[in-house]
Every structure is written in C-alpha cells, then in structure tokens.
Write a protein that holds these residues in place. Structure first.
Motif, PDB file in Angstrom:
ATOM      1  N   TYR A 148       0.731  -1.674  -0.350  1.00 58.29           N
ATOM      2  CA  TYR A 148      -0.119  -0.338  -0.440  1.00 58.29           C
ATOM      3  C   TYR A 148       1.287   1.871   0.381  1.00 58.29           C
ATOM      4  CZ  TYR A 148      -4.553   2.570   0.705  1.00 58.29           C
ATOM      5  OH  TYR A 148      -5.329   3.551   0.832  1.00 58.29           O
ATOM      6  N   PRO A 149       2.082   1.549   1.020  1.00 58.59           N
ATOM      7  CA  PRO A 149       2.294   2.236   0.629  1.00 58.59           C
ATOM      8  C   PRO A 149       3.277   2.689  -1.029  1.00 58.59           C
ATOM      9  CG  PRO A 149       2.724   1.323   2.780  1.00 58.59           C
ATOM     10  CD  PRO A 149       2.813   0.554   1.852  1.00 58.59           C
ATOM     11  N   ALA A 150       3.504   1.998  -1.217  1.00 61.69           N
ATOM     12  CA  ALA A 150       4.591   1.616  -2.371  1.00 61.69           C
ATOM     13  C   ALA A 150       3.474   2.669  -2.983  1.00 61.69           C
ATOM     14  CB  ALA A 150       5.372   0.180  -2.665  1.00 61.69           C
ATOM     15  N   ALA A 151       2.361   2.162  -3.321  1.00 63.53           N
ATOM     16  CA  ALA A 151       1.228   2.607  -4.430  1.00 63.53           C
ATOM     17  C   ALA A 151       1.168   3.840  -4.350  1.00 63.53           C
ATOM     18  CB  ALA A 151      -0.314   1.895  -4.132  1.00 63.53           C
ATOM     19  N   VAL A 152       1.195   4.753  -2.709  1.00 62.03           N
ATOM     20  CA  VAL A 152       1.297   6.366  -2.743  1.00 62.03           C
ATOM     21  C   VAL A 152       2.151   6.823  -2.957  1.00 62.03           C
ATOM     22  CG1 VAL A 152       0.497   7.354  -0.623  1.00 62.03           C
ATOM     23  CG2 VAL A 152      -0.339   5.386  -0.644  1.00 62.03           C
ATOM     24  N   PHE A 153       3.787   5.573  -2.947  1.00 65.16           N
ATOM     25  CA  PHE A 153       4.794   6.635  -3.277  1.00 65.16           C
ATOM     26  C   PHE A 153       4.704   6.042  -5.254  1.00 65.16           C
ATOM     27  CE2 PHE A 153       9.058   6.136  -5.281  1.00 65.16           C
ATOM     28  CZ  PHE A 153       9.867   7.089  -4.947  1.00 65.16           C
ATOM     29  N   SER A 154       4.216   5.828  -5.295  1.00 63.00           N
ATOM     30  CA  SER A 154       4.518   5.611  -7.475  1.00 63.00           C
ATOM     31  C   SER A 154       3.485   6.483  -7.884  1.00 63.00           C
ATOM     32  CB  SER A 154       3.780   4.251  -8.065  1.00 63.00           C
ATOM     33  OG  SER A 154       2.900   4.044  -7.669  1.00 63.00           O
ATOM     34  N   ARG A 155       2.774   6.947  -6.938  1.00 57.82           N
ATOM     35  CA  ARG A 155       1.312   8.144  -7.204  1.00 57.82           C
ATOM     36  C   ARG A 155       2.165   9.760  -6.956  1.00 57.82           C
ATOM     37  NH1 ARG A 155      -1.310   3.749  -6.807  1.00 57.82           N
ATOM     38  NH2 ARG A 155      -2.838   3.312  -7.881  1.00 57.82           N
ATOM     39  N   LEU A 156       3.226   9.425  -7.074  1.00 59.00           N
ATOM     40  CA  LEU A 156       3.675  11.174  -6.384  1.00 59.00           C
ATOM     41  C   LEU A 156       4.857  11.448  -7.577  1.00 59.00           C
ATOM     42  CD1 LEU A 156       3.912  10.965  -2.700  1.00 59.00           C
ATOM     43  CD2 LEU A 156       2.678  12.207  -3.745  1.00 59.00           C
ATOM     44  N   GLY A 157       5.041  10.236  -8.404  1.00 63.93           N
ATOM     45  CA  GLY A 157       6.365   9.950  -9.180  1.00 63.93           C
ATOM     46  C   GLY A 157       5.442   9.676 -10.648  1.00 63.93           C
ATOM     47  N   GLY A 158       6.876   9.582 -11.364  1.00 66.51           N
ATOM     48  CA  GLY A 158       7.089   8.890 -12.762  1.00 66.51           C
ATOM     49  C   GLY A 158       5.797   8.541 -13.641  1.00 66.51           C
ATOM     50  N   VAL A 159       5.162   7.277 -14.201  1.00 61.34           N
ATOM     51  CA  VAL A 159       4.097   7.993 -14.658  1.00 61.34           C
ATOM     52  C   VAL A 159       2.918   7.141 -14.276  1.00 61.34           C
ATOM     53  CG1 VAL A 159       5.376   6.357 -16.592  1.00 61.34           C
ATOM     54  CG2 VAL A 159       4.355   5.275 -14.627  1.00 61.34           C
ATOM     55  N   GLY A 160       2.630   6.873 -13.137  1.00 59.36           N
ATOM     56  CA  GLY A 160       1.761   6.919 -12.270  1.00 59.36           C
ATOM     57  C   GLY A 160       1.244   8.243 -11.768  1.00 59.36           C
ATOM     58  N   TYR A 161       2.386   9.367 -11.862  1.00 59.24           N
ATOM     59  CA  TYR A 161       1.690  10.687 -11.457  1.00 59.24           C
ATOM     60  C   TYR A 161       0.357  10.827 -10.770  1.00 59.24           C
ATOM     61  CZ  TYR A 161       2.172  14.936 -10.024  1.00 59.24           C
ATOM     62  OH  TYR A 161       2.405  15.917  -9.211  1.00 59.24           O
ATOM     63  N   SER A 162      -0.095  10.702 -10.384  1.00 59.89           N
ATOM     64  CA  SER A 162      -1.622  11.610  -9.974  1.00 59.89           C
ATOM     65  C   SER A 162      -1.303  12.000  -8.483  1.00 59.89           C
ATOM     66  CB  SER A 162      -2.269  10.109 -10.150  1.00 59.89           C
ATOM     67  OG  SER A 162      -3.307  10.408  -9.752  1.00 59.89           O
ATOM     68  N   PRO A 163      -1.334  13.327  -7.763  1.00 58.40           N
ATOM     69  CA  PRO A 163      -1.514  13.240  -6.602  1.00 58.40           C
ATOM     70  C   PRO A 163      -2.853  13.095  -5.366  1.00 58.40           C
ATOM     71  CG  PRO A 163      -0.850  15.673  -7.492  1.00 58.40           C
ATOM     72  CD  PRO A 163      -1.139  14.025  -8.303  1.00 58.40           C
ATOM     73  N   GLY A 164      -3.653  13.741  -6.245  1.00 52.78           N
ATOM     74  CA  GLY A 164      -4.586  13.363  -6.314  1.00 52.78           C
ATOM     75  C   GLY A 164      -5.194  12.015  -5.485  1.00 52.78           C
ATOM     76  N   ALA A 215      -2.457   9.708  -4.364  1.00 57.08           N
ATOM     77  CA  ALA A 215      -1.990   9.526  -3.461  1.00 57.08           C
ATOM     78  C   ALA A 215      -3.307  10.201  -2.472  1.00 57.08           C
ATOM     79  CB  ALA A 215      -0.995  10.371  -3.805  1.00 57.08           C
ATOM     80  N   PHE A 216      -3.177  11.051  -1.734  1.00 55.17           N
ATOM     81  CA  PHE A 216      -4.159  12.144  -0.919  1.00 55.17           C
ATOM     82  C   PHE A 216      -4.710  11.319  -0.174  1.00 55.17           C
ATOM     83  CE2 PHE A 216      -2.157  16.124  -1.740  1.00 55.17           C
ATOM     84  CZ  PHE A 216      -1.464  16.395  -1.068  1.00 55.17           C
ATOM     85  N   ALA A 217      -5.710  10.651  -1.631  1.00 56.61           N
ATOM     86  CA  ALA A 217      -7.184   9.937  -0.688  1.00 56.61           C
ATOM     87  C   ALA A 217      -6.642   8.440  -0.332  1.00 56.61           C
ATOM     88  CB  ALA A 217      -7.614   9.643  -2.119  1.00 56.61           C
ATOM     89  N   LEU A 218      -5.517   7.722  -0.810  1.00 56.08           N
ATOM     90  CA  LEU A 218      -4.754   6.666  -0.482  1.00 56.08           C
ATOM     91  C   LEU A 218      -4.465   6.535   0.540  1.00 56.08           C
ATOM     92  CD1 LEU A 218      -2.567   5.204  -3.942  1.00 56.08           C
ATOM     93  CD2 LEU A 218      -5.088   4.079  -2.309  1.00 56.08           C
ATOM     94  N   VAL A 219      -3.615   7.966   1.486  1.00 60.80           N
ATOM     95  CA  VAL A 219      -3.799   7.674   2.732  1.00 60.80           C
ATOM     96  C   VAL A 219      -4.013   7.932   3.675  1.00 60.80           C
ATOM     97  CG1 VAL A 219      -1.290   8.872   1.799  1.00 60.80           C
ATOM     98  CG2 VAL A 219      -3.216  11.158   2.570  1.00 60.80           C
ATOM     99  N   LEU A 220      -5.634   7.763   3.353  1.00 58.42           N
ATOM    100  CA  LEU A 220      -6.550   8.197   4.522  1.00 58.42           C
ATOM    101  C   LEU A 220      -6.691   7.091   5.224  1.00 58.42           C
ATOM    102  CD1 LEU A 220      -8.677   9.707   5.407  1.00 58.42           C
ATOM    103  CD2 LEU A 220     -10.138   9.031   3.833  1.00 58.42           C
ATOM    104  N   PRO A 221      -6.252   5.771   4.750  1.00 59.17           N
ATOM    105  CA  PRO A 221      -6.937   4.609   5.528  1.00 59.17           C
ATOM    106  C   PRO A 221      -5.365   4.444   6.079  1.00 59.17           C
ATOM    107  CG  PRO A 221      -7.049   3.944   2.709  1.00 59.17           C
ATOM    108  CD  PRO A 221      -6.960   5.267   3.189  1.00 59.17           C
ATOM    109  N   LEU A 222      -4.064   5.177   6.260  1.00 59.42           N
ATOM    110  CA  LEU A 222      -2.979   4.437   6.418  1.00 59.42           C
ATOM    111  C   LEU A 222      -2.978   5.463   8.199  1.00 59.42           C
ATOM    112  CD1 LEU A 222      -0.630   4.166   4.218  1.00 59.42           C
ATOM    113  CD2 LEU A 222      -1.012   2.452   5.343  1.00 59.42           C
TER     114      LEU A 222
END
Lengths: 246, 531
Positions: free
Chosen positions: B226-242, B244-251
């Motif tokens: 799960y944390p790697a999924a958050v990380f991958s949305r903050l850079g590279g081809v999977g960039y999607s900060p929105g 990432a923000f949503a994903l961190v909620l359960p954490l």
C-alpha cells in the motif's frame, strides 16, 4: 543445638572494598536473630551470601549442615536452599495478584495443588488479607503489601526466612502493628529468622538474640540486654546508649 | 539602583527561562509533527472533487485488498522479528553466552542500515546471478516470503535491544525473590518476561510501524504494498497526487489506531521500564548448552553479515574505482542533514524527555504528537510534509536541505524524547529541585545538572537519532529537493538503471560510514562511562 545457618570465615570484597571480613555466624533452628548494623556495614551483602546470590572469596556457608557455598564455589543454587526472603522494597511481582504471588513459590516447589490452596488460604486469613486474593500489589496499601510479602515468605514453610529492613519505609504506628504481627507469625510457625535492621528498638521488639555487624565482622552476639556498654566497638556502645534512652 | 534593576531583570529572566525554552521546544515539536498531518487532513477534505476522488480511489476493492495484504505482511514481519528477537534478548541479557556484548553490536548493526541496502546485498547473494543464487533462491527472495524473511531478520535487533533494556531495567530484588524459590526457566518465563512486557509491546509497535512504512524493500522485491502504491502516485508514469492524497486516508486512520493502542497499553511504561542500568547483571549459566547455543547465535550473526560481504564483493569488481563519478553530493548531504537533524532531535529530547520523565504538564501531549508522527507510515508523513511546506511562502525551506531536516526531525523526534525520558526517569527529580532551591534557573539546571547527569543517555539518544536519520529512505524519498538527495536516495534511484557494481560500491560506502559513526559514537560513550 540444630544449626540452620552457619557461616565460617566468610570474606567478601567489592574491588578493593572489604565488605565481609572473616565473618562467623550461627543461627539455630527456631531462633529469631536480629542482625543490627550501621549503613554500609555489609548487612544486605551478608543476606545475599546466605541466599547464594553472592559468592564469597573465602569461607563456607552451611545450611542445615549441608555445604551451600565453599569459597567462591556456589554448591547449592538459590532455589535449592529452601529459604525465603522479604526485601526492603518487598519485590512483590506487580503482574501477579496476591494469590499468584503466594502460589508462585509453591508451584515452583511442586507442592500439591490442594495443599497449596489450603496453605495460601490459611496464610491470607492469618495476615488479614482474606478476600483480597485477586487484588494486584498496586491496588493494596503499604501495610497490606507488607502483609503479602511476609505471607509469601512464610507460606513456603522454608528452613529460614531472611528479612532485609522490611519495615524501614513505614510510619511508626504501622511499623509497630506489623512487627507484632511478624513476631506472632514467627512464633506460630517456629521459623528460623534473620531480621536485618539498623534500629535497636525494632530488634528488641523481635524478642530474640542479636548479632551486631560492623565493618564486615560480627562484633557482638547474644541477648540484647547483655551487650557490654564498654565494648571496644563504637557501634556496640552506641546501641547500648540508644537502648538505655527512655 | 543599577544593581537593583539588574537583579530584578535577572530574576524575571530566570523565571521566564523555563516557559520560554519549554514553550519553544513544545511549539517546534507540535509544528513539525502535527502540522503535516493537519495539512494533509485539510487537503484531503478540501481537494477538488474531494468525495469523487475518494470514491474513485478507495471505492475499489483492490485498494482495500492491498491494504489488507500490507497489514498481513507487516504482522508476519513483526511475528518473525519477535520470534527471533525475544529468545536472543534473553540469551544476551541473562546468560553467560560466549561474547554476548559483541553479539549485541554485530547483530544490531544490520538495523542501522537502510533496509533497502541490506536487501540489495541479499540480491547479490541469492539473486539468480548472485554468489549463492539460483532460480529457486531468486523466486523465494522476490516474493512476500522474501520480504518477510529479510525484514523480519533486519528488524529483529529492535526487539532484541528493547527487550534487553526492559530485562535490565527490572528491579533486581524482584528477580532474586523469584530465584530463591524457582529455577531459571520458570523465573524467566513467569517473572522476567512478563515484567519486561511493556518493552516488548513497544518493540512490537516499532517493528510493525517500520514494516508498514517500508517502501524500498517491497518495491525492489516486486511485492505490491500500500505505501508503495502511494509513493508511485507521487512521481513517474503513475503521477496522480489526488489519488495519493485519497490513498493515505486509511493509513492515517491506522496510525491513529496505533497511537490509541500505544497510549492504552504502553504509554509511559515503555520508557519507565527501559533503562541503561549498568549494575552487575545476574547471569544464568547455560552449562552444557553454552557452546552449542553460542555457536548458533554467532552463526546467526554471521548470516546478517553475509549480504554486506556480498555487496563488498560486487563492489570490488570495478565499482569502487568508478565511485567518484557517481557520488555527487550525496555523502555530504547525508552527513550534513543527519548531523543537523540529530542535534535538533537531541535538543528537543532533552527538554521534552526530562519533562516527560518527571511528569511535567503537557509533556504527555507532546510525546503523543511525536509518537503519532513516528507511527504514521512514512509515505503519509511525506505527503503531509509536501502539503505543508510546498508553497511559495515556504519555498526557501522546501527547496533546500532544510526540508529534509524538518521531515527527519518530525519522524524521529520520538527517538530523542523517549531515550532521554528512559534515562531521566531513572533518577529522582530531587536533584533538579535541590538546584532550584539553591537559586539555579532552568537553563543553569539544564546545563549544570540535567545534561551532565544524563550525558551518556543523551549521547545514546544523539547517536540513535543520527543513525536513524542516516538510514532513512522512506520519508525523504518523497520530497528530497533536486541535487539534495541523500546517500540512501542516491542508491535507490541508481539501482533501477545504474551499473550494479557502482550501486554496490555506494552501498558499501554507506555501510562503512555507518560503522565509522557507530564506532566513534560508541568509543565516546565508552570513554565517558570509564571517566
């Protein structure tokens, strides 16, 4: 007379500091011996030597005639010595309730369950803690904790009970009450007792003999009232003066 | 007249010292540790199409399955670390195992390295092309089992160290009272381990937190977390900060649950039961088991050194000679950032930790804030730091190495606070009170009484903070400014497409740097103890 605890020529050092110096001591069966000594005289170290937690440099320790320590060799491990102890800080195990604190030693010595239950119930009744079996040490008052500590020691029916200034942290009234209880329990059980204290009046209340320890040696032993006020040891003279005060 | 005014001013300043210094420390800690989480919560609630984003990201079953998998993985790692750590701690703390003090250092060393780096070593050893590798060893390594085995072994020194401290912190008369009636096995199982449980529960929490925060190792071993999924949305081809923000909620919620558990079951007991007791340990003789057990433990120590040897071996094949061209400023960045962060963490630890140990008002709240920042998965804290500091008004901080310091202090402030609290709780507050009665102001008491009295413990706190900051990858990898990457980040980014020999040489350099710092710090502490 039947000697329960016998020390002969015991020497103990911490580095250059001599703690016990060629010490001889005998405690007979059923005797209540008060071990008096000033701070730093080696009282607690002596108890630890008897219990087998400290190995002396020289000398022997015998328990019921059996060689327990010979010089620096510990021949009987602490749990094989059939002794019990009440420490100054009581050392009640905080994660075990009153019943389990008493049962721990009995189970370790494989006392039959029914017999253990009988002994614990009787002992708790005797020290006035019946009904408080399921309480934890933290839920008891200071006086009640003292009662648990003495009950935990006596329930084992050991060859000897060692007490290391058990009442020093209590107020005067409570101390007297508990001392009366202790004396009654010792008499009832006929236990051999070594009671370490620095208070001559507490030693007197125990009603047995005294041994005075100063600078690692037993400087006087016998009845408290028979101590020589002109003794060469300043500590013995101090105790005599203290006892004469109204 | 002048003397009188001077005296009055001096008296007023004296009275202000404590509120000023404690207040500053409290403010720093609260700002650094809680602000990122508050800003993150604000971003989560206020982002464009907020609820729709949550729906799109968290409405999918696979996000929750991934979270469940990650929690299970972290639990398995924690279980393995406990299974290895607790028996080893008992052997090291309570028995006459051969060379037990050395075992502590050698076995513990792996924990002071970035986990990703050690796993890189396991890859050089057990990967398909590794020194001892084959297809089957590679398959095991690149799987969830590989993650559990490597991280379980790697994090077990936390359990060992905290349990050893817990065991040594037990009142000796409680042990002696038990020893008089029971054998060693029963005393250890029924008295010592239960008495050391706060330390073990704290160790469990720390290992679980580190496991669930880990990004580098699962990503390298191709295990989705799960944390790697958050990380991958903050850079590279999977960039999607929105997303990432949503994903961190359960954490974030998980972190709050962990904090509640910590407050409920451990709280102050974790530091009250830990100590740097140097009194004579009562050791149990292993007898005929001494040699076989010693051989077993030393073999385990040897196993922990194998990946480091594999890295050095790989680096020896031309990696060291090419090192200069690939280093950049990473070593300097690492050392500078770690030194500054450790200094700030120690300073905060002295003020807040001593207050915590002596039950000062508000210190539990500060401890809670620092604990929350630590148990919050690194990726969540990283995203929170981005949300807080990535704005024009704070660009002077965000664009420089200062952001790395802010991030590391936020994450590891608890190391300083709890270590100093553990040491300070062993001494009576009356030492300070006596100085106060004699007229010493707060600052003077701190400098002349508290710090000298606890200098060894404070030194340990500083060394621990330094090493934690030096080994960090998961926090800083999310927001390191261009050209300011630390050595672990450099190794992590180079691993994907840089020459393997050079990556191994960089890793070996990191190992050497850590060993050097520990040796220097350890020597200073040892010298201080002797003095």
């Amino acid at each position: 007379m039947n000697t329960v605890i016998g020390l002969a020529g015991v020497c103990l050092r911490y580095g250059r500091n001599i703690v016990l110096d060629d010490l001889f001591l005998e405690v007979s069966a059923g005797e209540v011996l008060a071990l008096l000594g000033p701070s730093g005289s080696g009282k607690s170290s002596l108890l630890r030597v008897i219990m087998g937690f400290l190995a002396p440099m020289r000398g022997v320790v015998r328990l019921r005639g059996e060689l327990a320590s010979d010089g620096s060799r510990i021949l009987l491990l602490p749990e094989q010595r059939n002794l019990a102890v009440v420490f100054q800080d009581l050392a009640l195990w905080p994660h075990l309730n009153v019943w389990d604190n008493l049962a721990f030693g009995l189970r370790s010595r494989q006392v039959d369950r029914g017999e253990a239950r009988r002994r614990i119930s009787h002992m708790l009744e005797r020290v006035g803690l019946a009904g408080k079996e399921s309480r934890y040490p933290g839920q008891l008052s200071g006086g009640e904790q003292q009662r648990v500590a003495i009950a935990r020691a006596l329930v084992l029916e050991p060859d000897a009970v060692l007490l290391d200034e058990p009442l020093s942290n209590l107020d005067l009234g409570l101390r007297h009450d508990l001392l009366d209880l202790f004396v009654a329990l010792f008499r009832e059980a006929g236990t051999t007792v070594v009671y370490v204290t620095h208070d001559p009046l507490e030693a007197r209340c125990l009603g047995g003999g005294v041994a005075l320890l100063d600078e690692g040696r037993i400087v006087a032993q016998g009845a408290l009232d028979e101590l020589d006020p002109q003794h060469e040891s300043p500590f013995v003279r101090l105790v005599c003066r203290h006892l004469r005060q109204p | 007249m002048a003397t009188r005014v001077g005296g009055l001013l001096n008296g007023r300043l004296c009275r202000l010292q404590e509120p000023l210094l404690s207040g500053t420390a409290a403010l720093c800690l609260l700002v650094l540790c809680t602000l990122p989480l508050l800003f993150l919560a604000g971003e989560l609630l206020g982002q464009d199409g907020g609820l729709a984003q949550f729906d799109a990201t968290l409405g999918q079953a696979h996000a929750w399955m991934l979270l469940l998998d990650t929690v299970c993985l972290a639990l398995a790692i924690t279980a393995l670390a406990l299974a290895l750590g607790v028996p080893l701690a008992v052997l090291l703390a309570k028995t006459d195992l051969v060379g037990r003090h050395w075992v502590m250092w050698i076995y513990g060393f792996q924990f002071f390295l970035p986990p990703f780096l050690v796993v890189l070593g396991w890859f050089q050893l057990l990967g398909q092309q590794g020194l001892l590798g084959s297809e089957s060893t590679s398959q095991v390594l690149f799987s969830s089992t590989g993650v559990v085995l490597t991280l379980g072994l790697l994090f077990s020194p936390v359990v060992v160290a905290l349990t050893v401290l817990g065991l040594r912190g037990i009142n000796p008369s409680m042990e002696e009272a038990a020893r008089l009636v029971a054998g060693p096995g029963r005393v250890i199982l029924r008295i010592l381990l239960p008495l050391a449980w706060p330390a073990m529960v704290f160790a469990t929490l720390v290992v679980f937190t580190l496991s669930i925060s880990e990004v580098g190792v699962p990503m390298f071993l191709r295990v989705k977390t799960y944390p790697a999924a958050v990380f991958s949305r903050l850079g590279g081809v999977g960039y999607s900060p929105g997303e990432a923000f949503a994903l961190v909620l359960p954490l974030l919620l998980l972190a709050l649950v962990l904090l509640l558990l910590e407050r409920r079951f451990i709280g102050g007991a974790s530091f009250a039961s830990l100590g740097l007791r140097s009194a004579h340990d009562r050791l149990y003789h292993l007898g005929r088991f001494r040699i076989p057990l010693s051989i077993g433990v030393w073999t385990l120590c040897g196993v922990t050194l194998l990946p480091l040897a594999a890295l050095a071996s790989k680096a020896g094949k031309g990696g060291f000679s090419a090192l200069a061209g690939w280093l950049g400023g990473s070593v300097g960045n690492s050392v500078l950032v770690a030194l500054v962060s450790a200094t700030v963490i120690t300073a905060l630890g002295i003020v807040v930790g001593t207050g915590l140990a002596h039950g000062k008002q508000g210190s539990r709240l500060l401890d809670g804030a620092a604990m929350l920042a630590f148990i919050t998965p690194a990726s969540v804290l990283g995203v929170g730091l981005v949300a807080t500091w990535n704005r024009p008004v704070t660009h002077l901080l965000y664009g420089t190495w200062a952001i790395l310091v802010l991030g590391l202090v936020a994450r590891y402030a608890i190391v300083g606070v709890r270590t100093v609290a553990a040491v300070a709780s062993r001494s009576s507050p009356s030492y300070e009170q006596a100085a106060a009665v004699l007229g010493a102001g707060y600052l003077r008491r701190l400098i002349r009484i508290t710090i000298p009295m606890h200098s060894r413990g404070i030194g340990v706190a500083c060394l621990l903070a330094l090493v934690f900051c030096l080994r960090d990858l998961d926090t800083v990898v999310i927001f390191y400014p261009p050209g300011r990457e630390t050595l672990p980040v450099r190794i992590f980014t180079l691993e994907a497409n840089g020459p393997q020999e050079v990556v191994a040489a960089l890793a070996t350099l990191h190992v050497a740097l850590t060993a050097l710092l520990l040796a220097l710090g350890g020597s200073l502490l040892w010298y201080r103890r002797r003095a």
